[in-house]
Design a protein around this motif. Structure first.
Motif, PDB file in Angstrom:
ATOM      1  N   THR A  42      -3.511   3.605 -12.782  1.00  0.00           N
ATOM      2  CA  THR A  42      -3.855   3.843 -11.382  1.00  0.00           C
ATOM      3  C   THR A  42      -5.123   4.679 -11.338  1.00  0.00           C
ATOM      4  N   VAL A  97      -6.601  -5.504  -0.990  1.00  0.00           N
ATOM      5  CA  VAL A  97      -6.009  -4.859   0.183  1.00  0.00           C
ATOM      6  C   VAL A  97      -7.120  -4.098   0.882  1.00  0.00           C
ATOM      7  N   ARG A 158       1.415  -4.090   5.271  1.00  0.00           N
ATOM      8  CA  ARG A 158       2.417  -4.576   4.318  1.00  0.00           C
ATOM      9  C   ARG A 158       2.319  -6.079   4.114  1.00  0.00           C
ATOM     10  N   ILE A 161      -0.444  -6.447   1.681  1.00  0.00           N
ATOM     11  CA  ILE A 161       0.001  -6.127   0.326  1.00  0.00           C
ATOM     12  C   ILE A 161       0.817  -7.287  -0.241  1.00  0.00           C
ATOM     13  N   ILE A 172      -4.795  -4.754  -8.457  1.00  0.00           N
ATOM     14  CA  ILE A 172      -4.973  -4.671  -7.008  1.00  0.00           C
ATOM     15  C   ILE A 172      -6.164  -3.765  -6.727  1.00  0.00           C
ATOM     16  N   ALA A 174      -7.839  -1.877  -3.726  1.00  0.00           N
ATOM     17  CA  ALA A 174      -7.504  -1.435  -2.372  1.00  0.00           C
ATOM     18  C   ALA A 174      -8.660  -0.620  -1.804  1.00  0.00           C
ATOM     19  N   THR A 192       4.499   2.240  -1.252  1.00  0.00           N
ATOM     20  CA  THR A 192       4.677   0.829  -1.587  1.00  0.00           C
ATOM     21  C   THR A 192       3.761   0.426  -2.735  1.00  0.00           C
ATOM     22  N   LEU A 193       2.489   0.809  -2.650  1.00  0.00           N
ATOM     23  CA  LEU A 193       1.531   0.447  -3.696  1.00  0.00           C
ATOM     24  C   LEU A 193       1.899   1.056  -5.049  1.00  0.00           C
ATOM     25  N   ASN A 197       3.113  -0.670  -8.565  1.00  0.00           N
ATOM     26  CA  ASN A 197       2.429  -0.385  -9.823  1.00  0.00           C
ATOM     27  C   ASN A 197       3.436  -0.081 -10.925  1.00  0.00           C
ATOM     28  N   LEU A 204      -3.903  -0.568 -10.501  1.00  0.00           N
ATOM     29  CA  LEU A 204      -4.203  -0.242  -9.101  1.00  0.00           C
ATOM     30  C   LEU A 204      -5.477   0.591  -9.056  1.00  0.00           C
ATOM     31  N   ILE A 206      -7.961   2.268  -6.193  1.00  0.00           N
ATOM     32  CA  ILE A 206      -8.067   2.583  -4.774  1.00  0.00           C
ATOM     33  C   ILE A 206      -9.395   3.266  -4.491  1.00  0.00           C
TER      34      ILE A 206
END
Length: 239
Positions: A42, A97, A158, A161, A172, A174, A192-193, A197, A204, A206
């Motif tokens: 992440t 996302v 959501r 996602i 992902i 984001a 949720t994310l 993961n 992930l 972000i």
């Protein structure tokens, strides 16, 4: 593409540069950017507006190409890959996302989630069945036939996602995923994310202005004037 999680990183950028023409000269959007992201990691990227975040995200998402340097995606050099193959990699390996959700207003939630499967040539009945199952995992089965205008911001995110996950991506990306949501809904979206993961070992990344979101990531990068620098913080952790 090789996808051994212990050997091949999801992303490897090596000395990337991206410049844009500007009145009177050139804007150096990215300068000597190197980055490695492995399966299940992440990562947060923070920086001021105009610092190069959007340019970097577009390159990571295979929507733009660098002017110099090397970009490997799951071990494949995509720096000189053709547009059709890049589109296939995006659809097969990357879940997006966005802050603005990017849902098609004329489609219900099921068809919005099923879009990546349609692009793969999966028949409509099968794709919608898989999309409904994904929405159910998001707690949105009761909203499956609703259009985006009939859903709240948190519900639409959501759905976004669910769409990002339907193709079982490697990563992902984001972009400010909680930027347009109030704090309580934003916390649910982040939960949720990060739950996904952990459960799916999907990487992930972000891009965010949210300090609390960045703090939940194992790795935190700052970008300033096109240069990327990783913070070395003992508090960085998997949420």
């Amino acid at each position: 593409m090789p996808k051994d999680p212990d050997i091949v990183p999801i992303l490897r950028l090596t000395h990337l540069y991206r410049n844009f023409p500007h009145a009177g000269g050139v804007v150096a959007a990215l300068q000597d950017v190197s980055l490695v992201v492995r399966r299940g990691e992440t990562c947060a990227i923070t920086g001021a507006s105009g610092s190069g975040k959007s340019t970097l995200l577009n390159i990571l998402g295979l929507l733009d190409k660098p002017d110099a340097g090397k970009f490997e995606f799951c071990g494949m050099d995509v720096t000189s890959t053709g547009a059709d193959q890049l589109a296939q990699i995006r659809n097969d390996e990357i879940g997006f996302v966005f802050q603005s959700f990017n849902l098609l207003p004329q489609l219900d939630a099921v068809d919005n989630v099923a879009l990546p499967l349609y692009y793969r040539g999966i028949d409509r009945e099968t794709a919608r069945k898989l999309a409904f199952e994904q929405l159910d995992r998001m707690g949105l089965s009761s909203r499956a036939l609703h259009k985006p205008a009939d859903m709240s911001g948190g519900q639409r995110q959501r759905v976004a996602i669910a769409r990002a996950l339907i193709g079982q991506p490697s990563i992902i990306l984001a972009d400010e995923p909680t930027g347009s949501l109030d704090s309580s809904i934003a916390a649910i979206i982040l939960d949720t994310l990060f739950d996904l993961n952990r459960e799916k070992a999907v990487s992930l990344l972000i891009v965010t202005h949210d300090v609390s979101a960045a703090a939940r990531c194992e790795r935190h990068f700052d970008i300033c004037h096109g240069r990327l620098l990783e913070r070395r913080s003992p508090d960085a952790r998997r949420a």
